[in-house]
Structure formats: C-alpha cells, structure tokens
Design a protein around this motif. Structure first.
Motif, PDB file in Angstrom:
ATOM      1  N   LEU A 295      49.427  31.428  48.469  1.00 40.20           N
ATOM      2  CA  LEU A 295      48.581  32.413  47.788  1.00 40.20           C
ATOM      3  C   LEU A 295      49.459  33.551  47.275  1.00 40.20           C
ATOM      4  CD1 LEU A 295      45.755  32.446  50.472  1.00 40.20           C
ATOM      5  CD2 LEU A 295      45.518  31.552  48.159  1.00 40.20           C
ATOM      6  N   GLN A 296      50.599  33.189  46.713  1.00 43.24           N
ATOM      7  CA  GLN A 296      51.531  34.204  46.235  1.00 43.24           C
ATOM      8  C   GLN A 296      50.948  34.968  45.046  1.00 43.24           C
ATOM      9  OE1 GLN A 296      55.353  32.523  45.308  1.00 43.24           O
ATOM     10  NE2 GLN A 296      55.418  31.291  47.166  1.00 43.24           N
ATOM     11  N   ASN A 297      51.002  36.281  45.141  1.00 40.01           N
ATOM     12  CA  ASN A 297      50.688  37.155  44.012  1.00 40.01           C
ATOM     13  C   ASN A 297      49.332  36.844  43.387  1.00 40.01           C
ATOM     14  OD1 ASN A 297      53.225  38.273  44.450  1.00 40.01           O
ATOM     15  ND2 ASN A 297      54.194  36.834  43.053  1.00 40.01           N
ATOM     16  N   CYS A 298      48.311  36.910  44.212  1.00 38.51           N
ATOM     17  CA  CYS A 298      46.925  36.796  43.736  1.00 38.51           C
ATOM     18  C   CYS A 298      46.353  38.220  43.738  1.00 38.51           C
ATOM     19  CB  CYS A 298      46.113  35.883  44.649  1.00 38.51           C
ATOM     20  SG  CYS A 298      46.703  34.176  44.675  1.00 38.51           S
ATOM     21  N   PRO A 299      46.368  38.917  42.614  1.00 41.40           N
ATOM     22  CA  PRO A 299      46.086  40.358  42.585  1.00 41.40           C
ATOM     23  C   PRO A 299      44.666  40.726  42.985  1.00 41.40           C
ATOM     24  CG  PRO A 299      46.220  39.491  40.352  1.00 41.40           C
ATOM     25  CD  PRO A 299      46.669  38.389  41.261  1.00 41.40           C
ATOM     26  N   ARG A 300      43.728  39.761  42.954  1.00 41.05           N
ATOM     27  CA  ARG A 300      42.342  40.076  43.294  1.00 41.05           C
ATOM     28  C   ARG A 300      41.937  39.563  44.673  1.00 41.05           C
ATOM     29  NH1 ARG A 300      39.139  38.905  37.534  1.00 41.05           N
ATOM     30  NH2 ARG A 300      40.499  40.205  36.226  1.00 41.05           N
ATOM     31  N   LEU A 301      42.857  38.966  45.377  1.00 42.54           N
ATOM     32  CA  LEU A 301      42.531  38.401  46.688  1.00 42.54           C
ATOM     33  C   LEU A 301      42.240  39.528  47.681  1.00 42.54           C
ATOM     34  CD1 LEU A 301      42.317  35.768  48.341  1.00 42.54           C
ATOM     35  CD2 LEU A 301      44.734  36.075  48.937  1.00 42.54           C
ATOM     36  N   LEU A 302      41.014  39.537  48.230  1.00 42.83           N
ATOM     37  CA  LEU A 302      40.568  40.624  49.094  1.00 42.83           C
ATOM     38  C   LEU A 302      40.738  40.322  50.574  1.00 42.83           C
ATOM     39  CD1 LEU A 302      37.254  41.506  47.196  1.00 42.83           C
ATOM     40  CD2 LEU A 302      39.460  42.678  47.049  1.00 42.83           C
ATOM     41  N   ALA A 303      40.620  39.049  50.942  1.00 47.33           N
ATOM     42  CA  ALA A 303      40.691  38.697  52.361  1.00 47.33           C
ATOM     43  C   ALA A 303      40.918  37.204  52.507  1.00 47.33           C
ATOM     44  CB  ALA A 303      39.406  39.104  53.080  1.00 47.33           C
ATOM     45  N   LEU A 304      41.474  36.828  53.629  1.00 45.84           N
ATOM     46  CA  LEU A 304      41.551  35.420  54.006  1.00 45.84           C
ATOM     47  C   LEU A 304      40.265  35.043  54.735  1.00 45.84           C
ATOM     48  CD1 LEU A 304      45.227  35.228  55.309  1.00 45.84           C
ATOM     49  CD2 LEU A 304      44.341  34.334  53.145  1.00 45.84           C
ATOM     50  N   PRO A 305      39.879  33.779  54.703  1.00 42.29           N
ATOM     51  CA  PRO A 305      38.632  33.374  55.372  1.00 42.29           C
ATOM     52  C   PRO A 305      38.686  33.629  56.876  1.00 42.29           C
ATOM     53  CG  PRO A 305      39.469  31.628  53.934  1.00 42.29           C
ATOM     54  CD  PRO A 305      40.539  32.657  54.023  1.00 42.29           C
TER      55      PRO A 305
END
Length: 668
Positions: A295-305
C-alpha cells in the motif's frame, strides 16, 4: 549435496530444505568443496566468494550454486536431470514476464513465493540468491540498477526460451497471455481449462467483468504504462477467482476494492500502491494465505482494516510514506511472521501501542516508528523489544513536532528503552525533544552502524559521542538549534571512565567519509578535533550556521576533497587560513560568508600555487555581475568564493567533484 531432481522417468522429489542456520552444522570440508566448485566454473572471483561466506549461510550458497548449474544445463541443452526442480520452476516463472519488463527485486521475490516455488523456511534469502545467480549468468534477467542507500534492486527481463522437456515437468503451468487487448484472453479456449497467467498492456474497466470468469487465472498483471485506464473494479469481480494468487492493481485509478475480494482465498500477493483507495474491505480477513500487501503511497488511505490482525500468513506489509493513517489496527502484534513493516504508527488505544512489536522478531529491512510521543510509559517502550530484532538494518525514531510534545507532556526517557540490535546499519532520529541522547547511540558495540541522521531535535544541547563508532561513514546533523558548542565529547565520551584513551592512541570517526551540518543556527564553536581524527573524511558541508565563529583544525583531515561553507555569516577565517589546508582538497565552495570571503581572497592565489595544481583558481564574484569570457575560462578547474547566493557559480577541480555537488543539491 542432496537435491531434488527432474528425472523425466518418475515423480518429482520434494525441493531441498535449506535451513536458516544450516551453516552451524557445516564443516570445513563442505566449505572447501563448495569453494572448489565456484573456482572450477569461474562463477565469481575469490574475493566475492569470501564475501558470500561472510554474509550468506550455506543454504544461500547452495541456492546460488544450483541456479548457476541450472543455467549451464539450459545453454548446453543437456543434463537437465541434475538440476533441482525448484530452480527450474523459478526459471519458468520468470519466463512468464514479457521481454524488457522491469520489476524491483523485492516484488519479484514475493511473486516467486506467491507460487510456493520456494519451500525453505527462509524463502526470501533463497530467492535473492537465485536472482543473483541469474544476473551473473545474464541470459534471463539483468540487474537494471541498485540503490545502495536503500538496498533496493531493479531487474529487467531479457526474454528466453524454456526447453519443452522442462516445461512439461514444471509445476508452473506455462500458459500465459501477453496482449495489447483482452480479446485474445477472452477467446482463448485454453484459458478455461488451465491455470492462466495474464499480463495485459491495455485494459478497460468494462473488460474486467469478462476476465473475472476465468476461474483458473492465477496471475493478473497490468503493465505500468496502461494502468490509468482502470478506475473501478466490478463488485462481483472476485466471486469466481478462487485460484488467483497474484493481483497487481498498483497505479490504477481505483478508489475502493470490492468486498468480493474475500472470495479470492488463494491470494498471496496484493499490490494497491499509488492508488486512491481510502479503506480496504473487512472481508480481507478471509485472505488467510496472503503473504504480501503493498500500500505504498496511497494518499487517501485513512486506516487499515480491523481484521488485519487475522492475516496471520502476512510477511510483508509496505505502507510507504504518503497516506493518512493515524495508528495501526488493534492487535497487529498477532502478525508474528512479518518480515517487512515499513512503518509502525504508535497509538494510545489498547492494542495499538508500541508493545505490539514485542513478538515481531523477524522484522527486517527498514522500520520507522512514528508518533513516539504516544508511548505511554517506559515499560511499553522496553516491551517493544527492539534489541531482539537483529534483522533490522534501518531504523527511524520519529516524534511529532516539539510544540505538540510540550502540550501533551512527553516522557523523553523513552528513547533510552528503544535500543536496537547492534546489527543496525542506518539510524535516523527525528524531532526528539530531549536535551541529551541515550548512551546506546554511541556505544562501541554498534560495529555495523554506517549512517546516522539527527534532524530537528531542537532541545538537544549536547551531541552524543559519535566519534567512538568504528564504522560510521555518513553523519548528518540538521536543525539542531539547541547546540552552541561542539567539543571533545563529540569525539568520545569524556564522562565514561571506561572510555578513556590517550590522545596519541584514539582516532575519532575512523571511517567517516561525509559530514553535514545544516541550519544549526546557534552553533558558535566547533573545537577539539584531534590530529589523527577523521582520517577518511572526504566531504564536509556546513550550511546556514549563522553564529559559527570558530572552526576546528582542518589541516589533518588528510582525505578531505570537498569543503563547503554556506551562510556562515560570522565566520571570520578558516583555521590557519588557507596555507595549511589539506593538500587533498579539490573543491572549496564559500558562499554567503562575507567575512570569510574577504579574508581568503587576499591569499588564495598564493595558496593555490604553492599547495595545489596551478590549474586551480579562486575568485570572488560580485553580486549581479555577468560572467565574462575571462571569468568563464577560469572556471575550467577551480575553487570558488562567492558572496551572492543567487549568482554564485561553482567550478570544480574535476568532473567528479562537480557531480558530487550536483548529487548533494538533488538530495535536499
């Protein structure tokens, strides 16, 4: 050496098991036999062989040897039966990629693992040995580039033919589709009956639904230049893909992954890097075989499950740096097989604190511990057990900015309990708010520590005794605004009775090659450098130290080639002026140092002629002046003084020195 073989007259044997510590049971005779084999086939120089034994166990050496033997058999079209099955399977898998396909080494290793091609307990090391051997032979893959700073390697597929006899016996079914459009996949009857590896050069979102019908598909890769065409994944795409093992959707425009991903229960490799995903579905908990999640450089990723803790087969979790995650999911400490965790974001909630790292002792490569201000107490920091993580090579300890630390009342003693294993090679400390550093940072036992960066530790008043580190090669000190004096303590720990040395015996910074001091705006004096210190220093850069008024002796820095003084506005002169500068110096850059420029210019020409090549020249350029023909002629190989930051020009003694400066500017 016991190997599984392709017999062509019977069943395949199991792959050889090479244990992580197999070298412990090896004897001199075994090593001599292997060494003789390498020399006989001229696989490597004797120096390289010695390095292999230094850094590899016998398992990796055997793997390297096996793959070389495999390639020799391939080119001679004979002796297929003497080669291990594992080597042939890895070779066949590499043939699935199109010619000139570029892939980083970590990814290629993880793809080989996704197909269960390497059955040892340390498959990453064995796969890396295979790749080294393939690059050495040069018929299958080539080493495209290697980043010595990060240790990453990139490979290019050369393209080659695998003999039919080998394909028939390989556990990797050779059916593959490499196409400009998905039409050739959709009409191919083989795709419905055999395992399929698909690499597409062009794919539209509307074609994905059709691809989802191929229940035998094991690999789906999109080539890098055409991934932007995919902006969403159909909701039911994964419903029938029970055999899918590898899915690479990186650099596509998707913003979510459908919950049907839970049906891809065989999935081992999932890459969503550089996409717009905000969250992953909780059904990811069904992917019990997942080994690699990128999940490298995912600018909108808010949280892991929340279900991340249930992915107990996970070995590589790469989050990159560009994302909005505030803390790790609760219970991530259950992932005890993790070998790659690019960052652990410390939280305060139960199950999110730093003690979750306690049993993750296989962590290797690089680890960043961020938001360390959230560490609740010293017991938590100690329980993280960093000292037992001997595979870690690079460690970053990061706090949030100083003002926030003061607001929440951070315990700065925490850093004393975050001591890593002595195998560490690279250490970076960012925004630490304490006034002193722990003693472990300069302990003599850190014999592998080569690079240290200390950045924006504003309250630090005393630098650690880094001169004691025997292998330190690069040191960067940036924005340490609390430092006023650099004295003998920087060389050695004067407060430790066990570290007392006679001046004529002690050599500080014996391996240091690069030293950078930047934006230490309250630094006034750097003194007490011994006559034998810094024997290997090649580059010294001091920038934006506006109060620096006295500099240590430079005369005995016998290897110094590059010296830059920039924005040291109160520095009146160089030590002993120019006449005693080291004769090794090739490039001198003085910029925005008005007192120093005037002082040096009066004797610069005499110094150049007496101590250096007469081709070197020092000149001072006035602000706003255009370079005339005469001035340009002087720049062919020279040392530069400049008062104007905007108009300064740098001329170096040779092209290498010019590149040295350019690379420095690019890195800032």
């Amino acid at each position: 050496m016991d190997q599984s073989k392709i017999t062509f007259s019977g069943e395949k044997a199991s792959p050889p098991i090479r244990t992580k510590n197999s070298w412990l049971s090896s004897n001199a005779k075994d090593n001599d036999t292997q060494l003789k084999y390498f020399i006989e086939y001229k696989a490597e120089s004797s120096e390289h062989i010695n390095n292999l034994y230094k850094f590899w166990g016998v398992g990796e050496i055997e793997a390297y040897e096996d793959m070389l033997k495999c390639m020799k058999s391939l080119t001679r079209a004979e002796d297929y039966a003497i080669v291990s099955q594992e080597c042939w399977d890895c070779l066949v898998y590499c043939s699935l990629f199109p010619k000139d396909y570029e892939v980083d080494g970590d990814t290629l290793i993880q793809l080989l693992m996704a197909e269960d091609l390497i059955m040892e307990e340390n498959p990453e090391e064995i796969a890396a040995a295979y790749l080294r051997a393939l690059c050495k032979y040069g018929e299958v893959v080539s080493l495209l580039k290697e980043d010595y700073g990060t240790g990453k390697m990139w490979y290019k597929m050369i393209g080659f033919e695998i003999p039919k006899q080998v394909l028939e016996r390989s556990k990797i079914n050779p059916v593959r589709v490499i196409s400009d459009t998905p039409s050739s996949v959709l009409i191919d009857p083989i795709a419905e009956t055999k395992h399929l590896h698909v690499t597409l050069q062009c794919l539209l979102t509307k074609d994905l639904q059709a691809l989802g019908k191929f229940t035998k598909m094991r690999t789906l890769l999109l080539l890098q230049d055409h991934r932007a065409n995919v902006d969403c994944i159909p909701c039911g795409f994964f419903m029938s893909l029970h055999n899918l093992r590898v899915l690479d959707l990186s650099r596509t425009k998707i913003s979510e992954l459908p919950s049907s991903i839970g049906n891809a229960t065989s999935l081992r490799f999932l890459d969503l890097s550089e996409t717009l995903v905000t969250r992953l579905p909780e059904t990811i908990e069904c992917l019990q075989n997942l080994q690699t999640l990128k999940l490298q450089n995912c600018p909108r990723l808010l949280a892991l499950p929340k279900a991340t803790r249930k992915l107990t087969s996970l070995r590589h979790l790469d989050l990159g740096t560009l994302r909005r995650i505030h803390s790790m999911p609760a219970g991530i400490g259950a992932l005890t097989y993790l070998r790659t965790l690019s960052e652990f974001i410390v939280g305060r909630e139960i199950g999110c604190c730093i003690r979750e790292l306690k049993n993750m002792n296989d962590l290797g490569g690089k680890l960043c511990l961020s938001k360390l201000e959230n560490v609740a107490g010293l017991d938590d920091a100690e329980e993280a057990n960093l000292i037992s993580k001997q595979r870690l090579k690079k460690l970053e300890l990061r706090w949030t900015d100083d003002e926030y630390q003061e607001h929440i009342g951070v315990n700065h003693e925490v850093i004393s309990y975050l001591q890593p294993h002595t195998s560490l090679q690279d250490l970076r400390i960012v925004c630490y708010g304490g006034s002193t550093f722990p003693s472990w940072i300069s302990h003599l036992s850190f014999v592998n520590l080569r690079n240290i960066t200390i950045f924006k530790c504003s309250n630090c008043q005393i630098l650690p005794s880094l001169g004691q580190l025997p292998s330190l090669e690069s040191l960067s000190l940036i924005e340490l605004i609390g430092i006023r004096f650099i004295d003998i303590h920087f060389r050695r720990n004067k407060f430790n009775p066990s570290a007392v040395y006679e001046d004529d015996q002690f050599v500080a910074f014996p391996a240091l090659q690069k030293l950078e001091m930047k934006s230490m705006i309250n630094l006034e004096i750097w003194s007490n450098i011994g006559r034998f210190d810094l024997p290997c220093l090649q580059k010294l850069s001091i920038k934006n130290c506006t109060k620096l008024a006295a500099l240590c002796e430079l005369t005995n820095m016998i290897s110094l080639e590059y010296l830059e003084l920039n924005q040291c506005t109160k520095l009146p002169s160089l030590p002993n002026q120019l006449e005693l500068m080291p004769t090794s110096l090739k490039t001198l850059v003085i910029e925005d140092c008005p007192l120093l420029s005037i002082s040096c210019s009066m004797e610069a020409q005499d110094w150049v002629e007496s101590q250096h090549s007469p081709n070197l020249f020092i000149y001072q350029r006035e602000e706003g002046a255009e370079a005339g023909a005469e001035e340009q002629g002087r720049r062919k190989a020279g040392l530069v003084l400049a008062n104007s930051k905007s108009d300064s020009q740098i001329a170096c003694s040779d092209s290498e020195a010019q590149g040295f400066l350019s690379s420095e500017e690019d890195s800032m």
